[in-house]
Enzyme design. Structure first.
Site, PDB file in Angstrom:
ATOM      1  N   SER A  69       0.863  -1.181   0.000  1.00 32.33           N
ATOM      2  CA  SER A  69       0.000   0.000   0.000  1.00 32.33           C
ATOM      3  C   SER A  69       0.893   1.221   0.000  1.00 32.33           C
ATOM      4  O   SER A  69       2.079   1.129   0.299  1.00 32.33           O
ATOM      5  CB  SER A  69      -0.877   0.009   1.256  1.00 32.33           C
ATOM      6  OG  SER A  69      -1.702   1.157   1.302  1.00 32.33           O
ATOM      7  N   ARG A 321      -0.432  -4.465  -6.880  1.00 30.14           N
ATOM      8  CA  ARG A 321      -1.672  -5.052  -6.363  1.00 30.14           C
ATOM      9  C   ARG A 321      -2.861  -4.350  -6.985  1.00 30.14           C
ATOM     10  O   ARG A 321      -2.838  -3.124  -7.194  1.00 30.14           O
ATOM     11  CB  ARG A 321      -1.733  -4.897  -4.842  1.00 30.14           C
ATOM     12  CG  ARG A 321      -2.943  -5.543  -4.145  1.00 30.14           C
ATOM     13  CD  ARG A 321      -2.896  -7.036  -4.230  1.00 30.14           C
ATOM     14  NE  ARG A 321      -3.864  -7.697  -3.354  1.00 30.14           N
ATOM     15  CZ  ARG A 321      -5.094  -8.069  -3.737  1.00 30.14           C
ATOM     16  NH1 ARG A 321      -5.531  -7.822  -4.961  1.00 30.14           N
ATOM     17  NH2 ARG A 321      -5.890  -8.688  -2.882  1.00 30.14           N
ATOM     18  N   THR A 358      -6.865   1.924   4.468  1.00 31.15           N
ATOM     19  CA  THR A 358      -6.465   1.156   5.650  1.00 31.15           C
ATOM     20  C   THR A 358      -7.373   1.456   6.838  1.00 31.15           C
ATOM     21  O   THR A 358      -7.850   0.538   7.518  1.00 31.15           O
ATOM     22  CB  THR A 358      -5.005   1.456   6.024  1.00 31.15           C
ATOM     23  OG1 THR A 358      -4.168   1.230   4.883  1.00 31.15           O
ATOM     24  CG2 THR A 358      -4.544   0.554   7.149  1.00 31.15           C
ATOM     25  N   CYS A 515      -0.055  -7.297 -17.028  1.00 32.82           N
ATOM     26  CA  CYS A 515       0.444  -8.075 -15.892  1.00 32.82           C
ATOM     27  C   CYS A 515       1.750  -7.464 -15.402  1.00 32.82           C
ATOM     28  O   CYS A 515       2.710  -7.327 -16.176  1.00 32.82           O
ATOM     29  CB  CYS A 515       0.664  -9.536 -16.276  1.00 32.82           C
ATOM     30  SG  CYS A 515       1.427 -10.486 -14.938  1.00 32.82           S
ATOM     31  N   CYS A 540       4.002 -14.955 -10.458  1.00 30.32           N
ATOM     32  CA  CYS A 540       2.812 -14.231  -9.979  1.00 30.32           C
ATOM     33  C   CYS A 540       3.042 -13.578  -8.628  1.00 30.32           C
ATOM     34  O   CYS A 540       3.497 -14.221  -7.675  1.00 30.32           O
ATOM     35  CB  CYS A 540       1.635 -15.201  -9.906  1.00 30.32           C
ATOM     36  SG  CYS A 540       0.099 -14.459  -9.312  1.00 30.32           S
ATOM     37  N   CYS A 543      -1.428 -10.055  -7.607  1.00 27.78           N
ATOM     38  CA  CYS A 543      -2.092  -8.750  -7.712  1.00 27.78           C
ATOM     39  C   CYS A 543      -3.555  -8.885  -8.104  1.00 27.78           C
ATOM     40  O   CYS A 543      -4.338  -7.988  -7.859  1.00 27.78           O
ATOM     41  CB  CYS A 543      -1.349  -7.849  -8.699  1.00 27.78           C
ATOM     42  SG  CYS A 543      -1.594  -8.257 -10.440  1.00 27.78           S
ATOM     43  N   CYS A 546      -5.227 -10.043 -13.526  1.00 29.41           N
ATOM     44  CA  CYS A 546      -5.660 -10.916 -14.625  1.00 29.41           C
ATOM     45  C   CYS A 546      -7.100 -11.375 -14.443  1.00 29.41           C
ATOM     46  O   CYS A 546      -7.812 -11.600 -15.429  1.00 29.41           O
ATOM     47  CB  CYS A 546      -4.724 -12.114 -14.761  1.00 29.41           C
ATOM     48  SG  CYS A 546      -4.557 -13.102 -13.254  1.00 29.41           S
TER      49      CYS A 546
END
Length: 571
Positions: A69, A321, A358, A515, A540, A543, A546
């Site tokens: 974040s 992400r 958050t 990606c 991977c 995130c 996809c």
């Protein structure tokens, strides 16, 4: 984690799945899940009642490993949850001292006067933090209260009772080879049965998606829309640092004119003593299939006023992400359902105008904990649904999100109209407008345009100093998976031809560009008769982009073996 590990070592490899029972199981050791766990234990202690057993399962190798974040942190929820967090030495040390919002052209930058900016973008009293470090601290607080936390265990299956109520989750079997055969290391997953299960998986979690569909939680809401956030952590010479400096930008390189409909921008935060947190967010409703979010981020760093802040520094970490952007209009009509509830970004509580989620995620977890506590304290055998929705509707989270309910959707009119609407909405309407802006009103996967209508985008070669090739940067995420296991990225049944016939043929294979980990590539992309999609699942970083942006959403994201994925330290 000793109880579960000892339990696993006592199993034979081929026996049926064993069961562990708890009052509450929480899926995901992020800020919302940990806040729920802590609040439950606090209520238990305050009311002096019998022990409430709480288990938190986390797919990352350790708590915080999958947490990424910005982060400029608003302490409102933490102040309620752990009022003495300063005395307990929470890793919250850099107060915001300076706040700038800029519009960039390719060579110049123009600041917006702070008095014209929405109050939601004022960061007085906030702190620049690493959220992955904060979640580790929260996990320690939870464990001190008696919460059991098990990192390295992926929740792969939602369990239901005979009435169809959720009764827990099962963790993924491990030790299965790519061809589906059992290896010598095979172990069955564990059934974690609970009276209530809280899903805190973040945006687009696999269990969350299942319960949303089963219980119709999104009926009457706008489809959730998403962005992809890419981030790097830099260590720079101390003379480059102004501890507490916060900067956000719109404009170049993503928006090229005042009516550009690409949504997104950058963040750059100076966290003492010598750390810069820098990132770029792009709305996944973009149309140009040739747009490459990672390369947009890399070229952004070469803007003169950005590059000078990074000069002489070293990039320590990289990650990405997907994040919720739909806001109030895309919240589930029901967050609670028989046997459980959605909390945090699983429910979509991010405030996109504030560029923060958050504090809202933490509060949603605390509200769920209160509702679960009341439910467990009552004889509620005839109704297995907690009263979370009533609590949420009267909370400050609900009010905060409603105030900006149409703001994200307004940018579908273009950058300038969206900016004007946001000014009116935050200073005048404040959520009272009777109309609903729907934006596209559709899933992000439908927004990708035909390749023939767009021109390829020319991106400069990275210099290896400020900008980097993707695969070399990916190493900084310390991503890793057990290589010999079935791919957790699955083409949905009946969609086997979509990658080549639709994605590649019509859209020029956008998954090979969007990606942020180089997972998707095409063999022989210029010959459709020989073309084949290759999925490099070991790259991977979880995130979930996809599962959102592939044409027709042909990818189903499932969990790999526990402990796989990135291993973030300062994200």
């Amino acid at each position: 984690t000793s109880n579960l590990k000892r339990f696993l070592t006592n199993q034979s490899h081929d026996e049926t799945r064993e069961v562990m029972e708890y009052d509450v199981v929480i899926v995901g050791a992020g800020p919302s899940g940990l806040s729920a766990a802590i609040q439950l234990k606090k209520l238990q202690n305050e009311k002096n009642i019998n022990d409430i057993s709480v288990c938190v399962v986390e797919k990352g190798a350790e708590v915080g490993a999958h947490i990424i974040s910005g982060n400029v942190f608003e302490t409102r929820a933490l102040d309620e949850l752990i009022p003495n967090w300063k005395e307990k030495k929470a890793p919250i040390e850099t107060p915001v001292t300076e706040d700038k919002f800029l519009f960039l052209t390719k060579e110049n930058s123009y600041g917006f006067p702070n008095f014209l900016m929405p109050k939601q973008l004022h960061n007085d009293g906030n702190f620049i933090i690493s959220l992955s470090q904060l979640t580790r601290w929260l996990a320690n607080e939870a464990e001190e209260l008696g919460v059991e936390i098990y990192p390295g265990f992926s929740a792969s299956e939602v369990l239901y009772n005979e009435r169809g109520d959720v009764r827990g989750v099962a963790t993924r079997d491990s030790g299965i080879s790519k061809n589906g055969s059992k290896k010598a290391t095979f172990e069955r997953g564990i059934e974690l049965q609970a009276k209530q299960t809280l899903f805190a998986e973040g945006a687009k979690g696999s269990c969350t998606e299942e319960v949303m569909e089963k219980f119709g939680l999104m009926e009457g809401s706008l489809p959730q829309t998403y962005g992809i956030g890419l981030k790097e952590v830099w260590q720079v010479p101390k003379e480059n640092i102004r501890p507490g400096y916060v900067q956000h930008t719109l404009g170049w390189p993503l928006q090229h004119n005042l009516f550009d409909k690409n949504y997104g921008g950058s963040f750059l935060y100076h966290m003492g003593p010598d750390i810069i947190l820098i990132g770029f967010v792009i709305g996944l409703d973009y149309q140009n299939p040739f747009l490459n979010p990672y390369k947009e981020f890399q070229r952004f760093k070469h803007h003169p006023m950005i590059e000078k802040q990074l000069k002489g520094g070293v990039c320590l970490e990289y990650g990405a992400r997907a994040l919720n952007e739909g806001g109030y209009n895309s919240l589930p009509k029901k967050m609670a359902f028989p046997g459980g509830a959605l909390i945090g970004c699983a429910a979509g509580t991010l405030n996109v105008v504030k560029i923060k989620g958050t504090h809202t995620g933490m509060k949603s977890g605390m509200l769920a904990a209160e509702a679960v506590f009341e439910h467990l304290s009552e004889d509620s055998r005839d109704n297995n649904t907690i009263e979370l929705d009533e609590k949420f509707a009267t909370s400050w989270v609900h009010s905060e999100l409603k105030e900006v309910k149409n703001c994200r959707q307004s940018f579908h009119m273009g950058l300038l109209p969206g900016f004007i609407y946001n000014g009116l909405a935050t200073k005048l309407f404040k959520g009272r407008e009777p109309w609903l802006l729907k934006g596209s009103g559709a899933k992000d996967s439908t927004s990708t345009g035909l390749a023939k209508l767009f021109s390829p985008i020319e991106y400069s070669k990275p210099d290896g100093v400020i900008s980097f090739e993707l695969l070399s940067n990916l190493q900084k995420s310390t991503v890793g998976h057990e290589h010999d296991q079935p791919s957790h990225l699955k083409i949905k049944n009946g969609m086997e031809t979509v990658p080549v016939d639709v994605s590649l043929h019509l859209h020029s294979g956008p998954e090979s560009r969007f990606c942020p980990a180089g997972v998707y590539e095409y063999e022989n992309p210029d010959d459709l008769n020989k073309s084949k999609l290759v999925i490099n699942a070991q790259n991977c970083i979880h995130c979930k982009t996809c599962a959102i942006k592939t044409p027709e959403e042909y990818i189903r994201w499932t969990v790999p073996e526990g402990g796989g994925g990135p291993n973030y330290k300062q994200m």
